[in-house]
Write a protein that holds these residues in place. Structure first.
Motif, mmCIF file in Angstrom:
data_model
loop_
_atom_site.group_PDB
_atom_site.id
_atom_site.type_symbol
_atom_site.label_atom_id
_atom_site.label_comp_id
_atom_site.label_asym_id
_atom_site.label_seq_id
_atom_site.Cartn_x
_atom_site.Cartn_y
_atom_site.Cartn_z
ATOM 1 N N THR A 107 38.625 45.545 48.298
ATOM 2 C CA THR A 107 39.498 45.823 47.152
ATOM 3 C C THR A 107 38.906 45.343 45.836
ATOM 4 O O THR A 107 38.834 46.098 44.862
ATOM 5 C CB THR A 107 40.874 45.161 47.375
ATOM 6 N N LEU A 108 38.496 44.078 45.784
ATOM 7 C CA LEU A 108 37.956 43.540 44.531
ATOM 8 C C LEU A 108 36.721 44.297 44.072
ATOM 9 O O LEU A 108 36.511 44.497 42.872
ATOM 10 C CB LEU A 108 37.612 42.054 44.706
ATOM 11 N N HIS A 109 35.912 44.727 44.996
ATOM 12 C CA HIS A 109 34.694 45.467 44.664
ATOM 13 C C HIS A 109 35.026 46.712 43.844
ATOM 14 O O HIS A 109 34.318 47.039 42.883
ATOM 15 C CB HIS A 109 33.959 45.846 45.951
ATOM 16 N N TYR A 110 36.091 47.409 44.228
ATOM 17 C CA TYR A 110 36.440 48.650 43.535
ATOM 18 C C TYR A 110 37.258 48.424 42.271
ATOM 19 O O TYR A 110 37.452 49.364 41.492
ATOM 20 C CB TYR A 110 37.201 49.578 44.488
ATOM 21 N N LEU A 111 37.717 47.181 42.046
ATOM 22 C CA LEU A 111 38.523 46.906 40.862
ATOM 23 C C LEU A 111 37.736 46.266 39.725
ATOM 24 O O LEU A 111 38.182 46.308 38.569
ATOM 25 C CB LEU A 111 39.691 45.979 41.227
ATOM 26 N N ILE A 112 36.572 45.697 40.025
ATOM 27 C CA ILE A 112 35.860 44.941 38.994
ATOM 28 C C ILE A 112 35.050 45.823 38.057
ATOM 29 O O ILE A 112 34.706 45.399 36.956
ATOM 30 C CB ILE A 112 34.928 43.887 39.630
ATOM 31 N N SER A 113 34.742 47.030 38.467
ATOM 32 C CA SER A 113 33.872 47.899 37.679
ATOM 33 C C SER A 113 34.598 49.172 37.259
ATOM 34 O O SER A 113 35.204 49.842 38.102
ATOM 35 C CB SER A 113 32.617 48.264 38.487
ATOM 36 N N PRO A 114 34.547 49.541 35.977
ATOM 37 C CA PRO A 114 35.171 50.797 35.537
ATOM 38 C C PRO A 114 34.617 52.016 36.271
ATOM 39 O O PRO A 114 35.362 52.952 36.569
ATOM 40 C CB PRO A 114 34.833 50.852 34.038
ATOM 41 N N ALA A 115 33.322 51.996 36.583
ATOM 42 C CA ALA A 115 32.715 53.129 37.276
ATOM 43 C C ALA A 115 33.278 53.266 38.686
ATOM 44 O O ALA A 115 33.517 54.380 39.173
ATOM 45 C CB ALA A 115 31.194 52.958 37.327
ATOM 46 N N LEU A 116 33.503 52.135 39.349
ATOM 47 C CA LEU A 116 34.060 52.176 40.704
ATOM 48 C C LEU A 116 35.552 52.487 40.676
ATOM 49 O O LEU A 116 36.069 53.192 41.549
ATOM 50 C CB LEU A 116 33.813 50.848 41.415
ATOM 51 N N ARG A 117 36.257 51.991 39.680
ATOM 52 C CA ARG A 117 37.685 52.305 39.541
ATOM 53 C C ARG A 117 37.879 53.799 39.321
ATOM 54 O O ARG A 117 38.876 54.382 39.771
ATOM 55 C CB ARG A 117 38.288 51.531 38.368
ATOM 56 N N ALA A 118 36.911 54.431 38.637
ATOM 57 C CA ALA A 118 37.018 55.861 38.343
ATOM 58 C C ALA A 118 36.913 56.710 39.606
ATOM 59 O O ALA A 118 37.287 57.893 39.583
ATOM 60 C CB ALA A 118 35.938 56.271 37.340
ATOM 61 N N THR A 157 31.026 33.925 40.868
ATOM 62 C CA THR A 157 29.614 34.282 41.072
ATOM 63 C C THR A 157 28.709 33.088 40.775
ATOM 64 O O THR A 157 27.550 33.263 40.387
ATOM 65 C CB THR A 157 29.212 35.462 40.179
ATOM 66 N N ALA A 158 29.228 31.886 40.946
ATOM 67 C CA ALA A 158 28.435 30.687 40.667
ATOM 68 C C ALA A 158 27.218 30.628 41.585
ATOM 69 O O ALA A 158 27.279 30.993 42.757
ATOM 70 C CB ALA A 158 29.298 29.437 40.857
ATOM 71 N N GLY A 159 26.114 30.155 41.013
ATOM 72 C CA GLY A 159 24.889 30.038 41.788
ATOM 73 C C GLY A 159 24.286 31.368 42.168
ATOM 74 O O GLY A 159 23.529 31.461 43.137
ATOM 75 N N ASN A 160 24.634 32.414 41.403
ATOM 76 C CA ASN A 160 24.138 33.776 41.661
ATOM 77 C C ASN A 160 24.542 34.290 43.043
ATOM 78 O O ASN A 160 23.878 35.156 43.611
ATOM 79 C CB ASN A 160 22.611 33.834 41.514
ATOM 80 N N ILE A 161 25.615 33.728 43.584
ATOM 81 C CA ILE A 161 26.150 34.182 44.864
ATOM 82 C C ILE A 161 27.568 34.693 44.616
ATOM 83 O O ILE A 161 28.445 33.939 44.188
ATOM 84 C CB ILE A 161 26.166 33.051 45.910
ATOM 85 N N SER A 162 27.780 35.974 44.858
ATOM 86 C CA SER A 162 29.083 36.574 44.598
ATOM 87 C C SER A 162 30.003 36.402 45.801
ATOM 88 O O SER A 162 29.592 36.554 46.961
ATOM 89 C CB SER A 162 28.937 38.060 44.277
ATOM 90 N N MET A 163 31.262 36.070 45.517
ATOM 91 C CA MET A 163 32.272 35.972 46.565
ATOM 92 C C MET A 163 32.818 37.333 46.964
ATOM 93 O O MET A 163 33.532 37.463 47.956
ATOM 94 C CB MET A 163 33.441 35.094 46.097
ATOM 95 N N ILE A 164 32.506 38.347 46.172
ATOM 96 C CA ILE A 164 33.074 39.671 46.397
ATOM 97 C C ILE A 164 32.298 40.384 47.500
ATOM 98 O O ILE A 164 31.091 40.607 47.379
ATOM 99 C CB ILE A 164 33.049 40.503 45.102
ATOM 100 N N ASP A 165 32.991 40.749 48.549
ATOM 101 C CA ASP A 165 32.374 41.470 49.660
ATOM 102 C C ASP A 165 32.148 42.920 49.247
ATOM 103 O O ASP A 165 33.024 43.554 48.657
ATOM 104 C CB ASP A 165 33.280 41.408 50.884
#
Length: 221
Positions: A107-118, A157-165
């Motif tokens: 879910t978060l993956h598709y909500l964080i980016s306008p291109a993916l939300r589109a 995204t601390a430490g260049n590691i994203s929590m978003i699956d």
């Protein structure tokens, strides 16, 4: 260029096919593609589902009008119409369920980016937003509320590691080539390049196949 443009190049009689048949073919292709790929694909923007829904409503009304007629010919026609109606309904339900399953998983993956939300339809976007809000509130009440505020985010995204699956773009897919072209693929031991002909079927990582599908050079099967 979309798949219909490619089909017009391959088959000059494509435009002579009834719109209802073309829509059913487009729905079937969209259903196959959505079930085969690891990420949500673009929602059809040509009014396909509006036309499909209108036809389903018309068929339901026709079935209701014909129900109760004891004429054998009418009864046979009713069976044919009901069978076709169920085929449409199955494809629509299965297509939407495949998309919702992907949205639920990332879910978060598709909500964080306008291109993916589109890529999402308005109802899907509303569903994803509400789903994520409910999930976040549940986590807050269960355990996140006891953490310091900086640690309560689900998109850190601390430490260049994203929590978003995110979807696994290395998932293998089958594609059918719609024109002669060159296919580039990444392998475990080495990358490869091969010339393929129109109609050939190959298996690739989705990350490699996506650019061919987007360019209209291939379709997912």
């Amino acid at each position: 260029m979309d798949i219909d443009d490619i089909l017009r190049e391959v088959d000059p009689t494509f435009d002579s096919i009834p719109e209802e048949t073309r829509d059913l073919q487009a729905l079937t292709r969209a259903w196959m593609a959505e079930r085969s790929t690891p990420e949500v694909l673009d929602w059809p923007a040509d009014g396909l589902f509006e036309r499909i829904n209108d036809r389903i409503k018309q068929q339901i009304e026709k079935v209701e009008d014909m129900t109760g007629d004891m004429d054998p010919k009418t009864n046979f026609a009713l069976i044919v119409i009901q069978t076709e109606l169920e085929r449409y309904k199955y494809l629509v339900r299965s297509y939407l369920r495949a998309r919702i399953a992907k949205i639920d998983k990332h879910t978060l993956h598709y909500l964080i980016s306008p291109a993916l939300r589109a890529r999402l339809s308005p109802p899907e976007l509303a569903y994803a937003t509400r789903h994520q809000a409910l999930l976040h509130n549940h986590y807050l009440s269960s355990f996140l509320g006891s953490f310091p505020p900086p640690l309560q985010n689900l998109n850190d995204t601390a430490g260049n590691i994203s929590m978003i699956d995110t979807p696994d773009l290395d998932t293998a897919v089958f594609i059918r080539l719609l024109r002669d072209t060159v296919v580039e693929g990444r392998g475990t031991d080495a990358d490869g390049v091969m010339d393929v002909k129109n109609g050939d079927v190959v298996i690739l990582r989705w990350a490699d196949a996506k650019k061919l599908v987007d360019a209209g050079s291939a379709e997912i099967i």
